[in-house]
Design an enzyme around this catalytic site. Sequence first.
Site, PDB file in Angstrom:
ATOM      1  N   ALA A 164       0.921  -1.194  -0.119  1.00 30.61           N
ATOM      2  CA  ALA A 164      -0.051  -0.028  -0.013  1.00 30.61           C
ATOM      3  C   ALA A 164       0.692   1.347   0.043  1.00 30.61           C
ATOM      4  O   ALA A 164       1.222   1.883   0.995  1.00 30.61           O
ATOM      5  CB  ALA A 164      -0.923   0.001   1.075  1.00 30.61           C
ATOM      6  N   SER A 219      10.380   7.014   7.400  1.00 28.96           N
ATOM      7  CA  SER A 219      11.464   7.930   7.487  1.00 28.96           C
ATOM      8  C   SER A 219      11.614   8.028   9.024  1.00 28.96           C
ATOM      9  O   SER A 219      10.822   8.110   9.594  1.00 28.96           O
ATOM     10  CB  SER A 219      11.219   9.304   6.905  1.00 28.96           C
ATOM     11  OG  SER A 219      11.115   9.040   5.598  1.00 28.96           O
ATOM     12  N   ASP A 267      -0.889  17.624   3.501  1.00 27.32           N
ATOM     13  CA  ASP A 267      -0.911  18.987   2.930  1.00 27.32           C
ATOM     14  C   ASP A 267       0.090  20.056   3.523  1.00 27.32           C
ATOM     15  O   ASP A 267       0.936  20.694   2.986  1.00 27.32           O
ATOM     16  CB  ASP A 267      -2.272  19.764   3.498  1.00 27.32           C
ATOM     17  CG  ASP A 267      -3.548  19.367   2.848  1.00 27.32           C
ATOM     18  OD1 ASP A 267      -3.555  18.387   1.997  1.00 27.32           O
ATOM     19  OD2 ASP A 267      -4.564  19.652   3.245  1.00 27.32           O
ATOM     20  N   GLU A 319       5.758  11.344   0.003  1.00 23.06           N
ATOM     21  CA  GLU A 319       4.327  12.120   0.301  1.00 23.06           C
ATOM     22  C   GLU A 319       3.511  12.264  -0.799  1.00 23.06           C
ATOM     23  O   GLU A 319       3.135  13.356  -1.102  1.00 23.06           O
ATOM     24  CB  GLU A 319       4.920  13.471   1.233  1.00 23.06           C
ATOM     25  CG  GLU A 319       5.679  13.307   2.478  1.00 23.06           C
ATOM     26  CD  GLU A 319       5.834  14.321   3.241  1.00 23.06           C
ATOM     27  OE1 GLU A 319       4.918  15.175   3.240  1.00 23.06           O
ATOM     28  OE2 GLU A 319       6.805  14.110   4.145  1.00 23.06           O
TER      29      GLU A 319
END
Lengths: 255, 379
Positions: free
Chosen positions: B130, B158, B240, B363
């Site tokens: 995923a 990370s 965001d 990201e």
Amino acid sequence: MPHIVVCFKWVIDETYLRRAPGGGLDFSSVDYKLSDYDRNAIEEAVRIRTALGGTVTGITVGPPEAAKGVKDALSRGMDAGVFIADPAFVDLDPSQTVSLIAQAVRNHVGPFDLIICGEGSGDLYAQQVGPRLAEALGIDCVAFATQISLEGGTLTAQRRLEGVIEVVTAPLPALVTVLPEINTPRIPGVKDTLMAGKKPVRTLAKGDLGATGGPRLQTLAVRAAAMERACEKFGVEEAEVIRFVDALKKRGVLA
Amino acid sequence: MDFKLTEEQELIKKNMREFCEKYVDPIAAEIDENSRHPAEVFQKLAEGDWMGIPIPAQYGGSGADYLTHICAVEELARSCASTGFTVSIHVGIASMLILLFGNEEQKKTFLVPLAKGEKLGAFVLTEPGAGTDVMAATTTAVLDGDHYVINGTKTFTSNGPTGDTYLVFAWTDKAAGRKGMSAFIVPRGTPGMTAGNHFAKMGLRSSQTSEMLFKDCRVPKANLLGKEGNGLAMAMTGFDHGRTGIAAQAVGIIQAALEESVRYAKERVQFGQPIARHQAIAWMIADMATDLNAARFLTYHAAWLKDQGQPFSKEASMAKLFASEKAMHHTIKAVQIQGGYGYCKGAKVERLMRDAKITEIYEGTSEAQRMVISGNVLR
Ligand SMILES: Cc1cc2nc3c(=O)[nH]c(=O)nc-3n(C[C@H](O)[C@H](O)[C@H](O)COP(=O)(O)OP(=O)(O)OC[C@H]3O[C@@H](n4cnc5c(N)ncnc54)[C@H](O)[C@@H]3O)c2cc1C
């Protein structure tokens, strides 16, 4: 507990200077910074305050845009600022700067124990403001200090002179100019910068102070220094060494 | 309209530059070569309040705005993309999510040490099966008395090996679909959570990336972040913020590529003149400078919207997409400008090129950003 006054200057950051066509300097994209030597002056004042207590007041002369410099200086640990601001206060002579600072110190700063200046400013580097200010205020001046301490109303300073280290004492109040090796200035943290804007700053306008007298220097032109690079190879034989010395003479390196 | 940073933002950005010149530049090549997490630099970052810039002072942060944090990430990345990224994910995702969704107790316990830089945060979402398709995740969290029991395998975390505070995403109700995932704050050392394989990477080498393995990992109920089922929505909010940080990372990389290119092009002489005088090289530099400006404005704008309290998902994706693709493009050009020397270890542009690639992947890949943006535009 000592009251220390630090003089600082907001100067052109030389890394942004470019050479203009025609040999002059191009100031179109310059940015400003706190004069490097003054960072040492501020650091030293803050170091002494951390050890002995007391307060540190910063003082600067400049155009209104130098307000950012006041914030920068305050972010380095000083307690309060005095900002002598006027659009006309650019490219002042050291004599004029001193006249303004001396009046401000006498009339608006209150009693002080020590004034610390950098050895010179990052732009003109005339090394005049420190000694002249001491003269104007009638106090002792110790220039080019590499180490200072205060004890019982006395300043003890190490001065680096050519070839020797001199240790001197002077009664307080006194003025000292410091060399860069006296300390390593801090890099302000985020909170230091945010808090700087909340510290008290007294802004003095031209009208709050008396006349300064006219400039004693006249700038005729500012020229970029031209750096010439050349590569010529020489051998180690006698004739080659003579040729080498001749080449240096021809280029005016040796008289 | 005002294109100026505030005095504080400018001063803080400059101070960060000075910090980087003193503490980061000297070790950037070494930590890349050795894939080393520079703990000593993070100690200094913590001392200067750089690890929690947009977190309010009451929670241990500096209480500045998000744009200030973005400026700091940009400057860090200009010296070392890995260090910039570590700060970005620590602040922009791990800390921001606890700030936005945590309760008072969680903020006191977990946010304060993160914002002070005493602890390092991690964001644990991706799984082997995923990546872009978050819904394909299989990690579960099952309520058992006062605890949730987490089982599953996460990957590409990370700060996995170096982190202290992990935000872990798992299904609490798979059947509920997008409303079935929840997020948990899991401190390092919680039995059942271990870092698995470390990844050896092409770039971003000093950032530590590993699998995270969960085997009957019991997490107190009190560590549920926000509401049960709200995990995915929170992850998107985290993105965001995080993506704006990745955009800043890419801007820092382009800035460094430009500086390296200008310096080299003026020094290197071929055909009797500095290569900067050859138009082919000069134009590469013109394009680099132009895209740098554009990328920076997109990035600052996204952060500015965030600071204005306005929606900024689309703008964060645009900034991330544009800045990362330009970073890749221009670091390739920067290597080109330095020719064979640029291809060798020791040339900064070689590292920049390897580091740039990741900004197009994590990201949300460039493709994922285009999905977000087109979804917004075509709505
Ligand atoms: C160094 C590094 C650090 C990372 N750090 C973290 C972290 O801290 N936390 C975390 O949770 N994750 C982290 N990740 C994971 C990262 O976010 C994922 O790698 C990324 O989301 C892509 O997932 P994937 O690698 O599985 O690629 P995939 O999703 O398998 O994608 C493969 C390719 O297919 C494309 N693709 C996929 N779906 C579509 C579609 N619908 N339409 C068009 N194209 C599509 C992708 O864009 C990509 O080009 C990290 C990854 C790396 C490499």
